[in-house]
Design a protein around this motif. Structure first.
Motif, PDB file in Angstrom:
ATOM      1  N   ASN A  47       0.924  -7.851  29.155  1.00 21.08           N
ATOM      2  CA  ASN A  47       0.923  -7.633  27.709  1.00 21.08           C
ATOM      3  C   ASN A  47       1.665  -8.755  26.977  1.00 21.08           C
ATOM      4  OD1 ASN A  47       0.297  -6.039  25.362  1.00 21.08           O
ATOM      5  ND2 ASN A  47       2.459  -5.500  25.306  1.00 21.08           N
ATOM      6  N   SER A  48       2.847  -9.108  27.477  1.00 23.02           N
ATOM      7  CA  SER A  48       3.632 -10.122  26.759  1.00 23.02           C
ATOM      8  C   SER A  48       3.108 -11.540  26.945  1.00 23.02           C
ATOM      9  CB  SER A  48       5.106 -10.047  27.173  1.00 23.02           C
ATOM     10  OG  SER A  48       5.272 -10.428  28.514  1.00 23.02           O
ATOM     11  N   GLN A  49       2.474 -11.831  28.087  1.00 20.84           N
ATOM     12  CA  GLN A  49       2.039 -13.200  28.357  1.00 20.84           C
ATOM     13  C   GLN A  49       0.551 -13.451  28.114  1.00 20.84           C
ATOM     14  OE1 GLN A  49       3.548 -14.833  32.079  1.00 20.84           O
ATOM     15  NE2 GLN A  49       5.388 -13.573  31.923  1.00 20.84           N
ATOM     16  N   LEU A  50      -0.236 -12.383  27.949  1.00 26.59           N
ATOM     17  CA  LEU A  50      -1.678 -12.558  27.720  1.00 26.59           C
ATOM     18  C   LEU A  50      -2.175 -11.787  26.503  1.00 26.59           C
ATOM     19  CD1 LEU A  50      -4.603 -13.402  28.475  1.00 26.59           C
ATOM     20  CD2 LEU A  50      -4.639 -11.427  30.012  1.00 26.59           C
ATOM     21  N   ILE A  51      -2.038 -10.473  26.539  1.00 27.76           N
ATOM     22  CA  ILE A  51      -2.663  -9.635  25.511  1.00 27.76           C
ATOM     23  C   ILE A  51      -2.095  -9.913  24.115  1.00 27.76           C
ATOM     24  CG2 ILE A  51      -3.028  -7.265  24.722  1.00 27.76           C
ATOM     25  CD1 ILE A  51      -3.024  -6.453  27.721  1.00 27.76           C
ATOM     26  N   ARG A  52      -0.790  -9.848  23.975  1.00 27.18           N
ATOM     27  CA  ARG A  52      -0.205 -10.040  22.636  1.00 27.18           C
ATOM     28  C   ARG A  52      -0.459 -11.430  22.079  1.00 27.18           C
ATOM     29  NH1 ARG A  52       5.622  -7.971  22.273  1.00 27.18           N
ATOM     30  NH2 ARG A  52       5.265  -8.507  20.104  1.00 27.18           N
ATOM     31  N   PRO A  53      -0.266 -12.504  22.855  1.00 23.74           N
ATOM     32  CA  PRO A  53      -0.559 -13.824  22.281  1.00 23.74           C
ATOM     33  C   PRO A  53      -2.020 -13.978  21.830  1.00 23.74           C
ATOM     34  CG  PRO A  53       0.778 -14.078  24.240  1.00 23.74           C
ATOM     35  CD  PRO A  53       0.365 -12.637  24.178  1.00 23.74           C
ATOM     36  N   LEU A  54      -2.957 -13.492  22.640  1.00 28.96           N
ATOM     37  CA  LEU A  54      -4.371 -13.632  22.262  1.00 28.96           C
ATOM     38  C   LEU A  54      -4.736 -12.778  21.057  1.00 28.96           C
ATOM     39  CD1 LEU A  54      -6.355 -13.827  25.619  1.00 28.96           C
ATOM     40  CD2 LEU A  54      -6.026 -15.610  23.920  1.00 28.96           C
ATOM     41  N   THR A  55      -4.294 -11.521  21.079  1.00 35.65           N
ATOM     42  CA  THR A  55      -4.645 -10.656  19.950  1.00 35.65           C
ATOM     43  C   THR A  55      -3.917 -11.081  18.671  1.00 35.65           C
ATOM     44  OG1 THR A  55      -3.013  -8.990  20.629  1.00 35.65           O
ATOM     45  CG2 THR A  55      -5.293  -8.679  21.381  1.00 35.65           C
ATOM     46  N   ASP A  56      -2.706 -11.631  18.802  1.00 29.99           N
ATOM     47  CA  ASP A  56      -2.017 -12.161  17.610  1.00 29.99           C
ATOM     48  C   ASP A  56      -2.827 -13.281  16.967  1.00 29.99           C
ATOM     49  OD1 ASP A  56       0.070 -10.391  17.907  1.00 29.99           O
ATOM     50  OD2 ASP A  56       1.529 -11.894  18.579  1.00 29.99           O
TER      51      ASP A  56
ATOM     52  N   TRP B 291      -6.966  -5.026  22.054  1.00 29.46           N
ATOM     53  CA  TRP B 291      -7.793  -5.801  22.997  1.00 29.46           C
ATOM     54  C   TRP B 291      -9.248  -5.351  22.884  1.00 29.46           C
ATOM     55  CZ3 TRP B 291      -6.779  -9.997  25.938  1.00 29.46           C
ATOM     56  CH2 TRP B 291      -7.724 -10.350  26.907  1.00 29.46           C
ATOM     57  N   ALA B 292      -9.455  -4.024  22.843  1.00 28.00           N
ATOM     58  CA  ALA B 292     -10.823  -3.493  22.769  1.00 28.00           C
ATOM     59  C   ALA B 292     -11.531  -3.942  21.502  1.00 28.00           C
ATOM     60  CB  ALA B 292     -10.796  -1.969  22.838  1.00 28.00           C
ATOM     61  N   LEU B 293     -10.854  -3.875  20.370  1.00 24.21           N
ATOM     62  CA  LEU B 293     -11.491  -4.297  19.117  1.00 24.21           C
ATOM     63  C   LEU B 293     -11.689  -5.812  19.069  1.00 24.21           C
ATOM     64  CD1 LEU B 293      -9.823  -1.970  16.494  1.00 24.21           C
ATOM     65  CD2 LEU B 293     -12.195  -1.936  17.279  1.00 24.21           C
ATOM     66  N   MET B 294     -10.836  -6.548  19.743  1.00 20.01           N
ATOM     67  CA  MET B 294     -11.035  -7.993  19.815  1.00 20.01           C
ATOM     68  C   MET B 294     -12.313  -8.304  20.589  1.00 20.01           C
ATOM     69  SD  MET B 294      -8.557 -10.977  21.351  1.00 20.01           S
ATOM     70  CE  MET B 294      -8.928 -10.574  23.062  1.00 20.01           C
ATOM     71  N   LEU B 295     -12.535  -7.550  21.685  1.00 19.77           N
ATOM     72  CA  LEU B 295     -13.752  -7.759  22.482  1.00 19.77           C
ATOM     73  C   LEU B 295     -15.004  -7.244  21.802  1.00 19.77           C
ATOM     74  CD1 LEU B 295     -12.553  -6.760  26.082  1.00 19.77           C
ATOM     75  CD2 LEU B 295     -12.764  -9.062  25.113  1.00 19.77           C
ATOM     76  N   HIS B 296     -14.866  -6.136  21.092  1.00 18.97           N
ATOM     77  CA  HIS B 296     -16.034  -5.468  20.483  1.00 18.97           C
ATOM     78  C   HIS B 296     -15.769  -5.164  19.008  1.00 18.97           C
ATOM     79  CE1 HIS B 296     -17.525  -5.003  24.558  1.00 18.97           C
ATOM     80  NE2 HIS B 296     -16.364  -4.498  24.899  1.00 18.97           N
ATOM     81  N   PRO B 297     -15.759  -6.169  18.176  1.00 20.89           N
ATOM     82  CA  PRO B 297     -15.445  -5.953  16.753  1.00 20.89           C
ATOM     83  C   PRO B 297     -16.541  -5.210  15.981  1.00 20.89           C
ATOM     84  CG  PRO B 297     -16.090  -8.227  17.116  1.00 20.89           C
ATOM     85  CD  PRO B 297     -16.001  -7.578  18.464  1.00 20.89           C
ATOM     86  N   GLU B 298     -17.716  -5.124  16.575  1.00 15.95           N
ATOM     87  CA  GLU B 298     -18.816  -4.446  15.871  1.00 15.95           C
ATOM     88  C   GLU B 298     -18.493  -2.996  15.770  1.00 15.95           C
ATOM     89  OE1 GLU B 298     -19.403  -4.195  20.099  1.00 15.95           O
ATOM     90  OE2 GLU B 298     -19.230  -5.980  18.954  1.00 15.95           O
TER      91      GLU B 298
END
Length: 75
Positions: A52-61, A68-75
């Motif tokens: 979460n701290s090294q992958l998910i949060r930096p990317l979603t920020d 993460w789910a909405l980032m992958l599937h914004p539709e």
């Protein structure tokens, strides 16, 4: 976005695992004081806090702070 869209698919989980494994190999996800996982072990670790701290949060920020789910599937 309606709540029924707030999820990831099994394929998304498999892709996520491959991403985490690759980033560990590349040294972009690394052991921490609280998660001293073995970088040569590919079935256990890193823990979700490290991911979460090294992958998910930096990317979603960078993507505007969706889940993460909405980032992958914004539709």
């Amino acid at each position: 976005v309606p709540p029924q869209k707030w999820c990831v698919t099994f394929a998304d989980l498999l892709q996520f695992r491959r991403i985490v494994q690759q980033l560990v190999i590349e040294g972009k996800i690394t052991p921490t004081l609280h998660d001293d996982f073995d970088v040569s072990e590919d079935t256990i670790g890193p823990c979700i806090h490290t991911v979460n701290s090294q992958l998910i949060r930096p990317l979603t920020d960078r993507a505007g702070k969706p889940s993460w789910a909405l980032m992958l599937h914004p539709e």
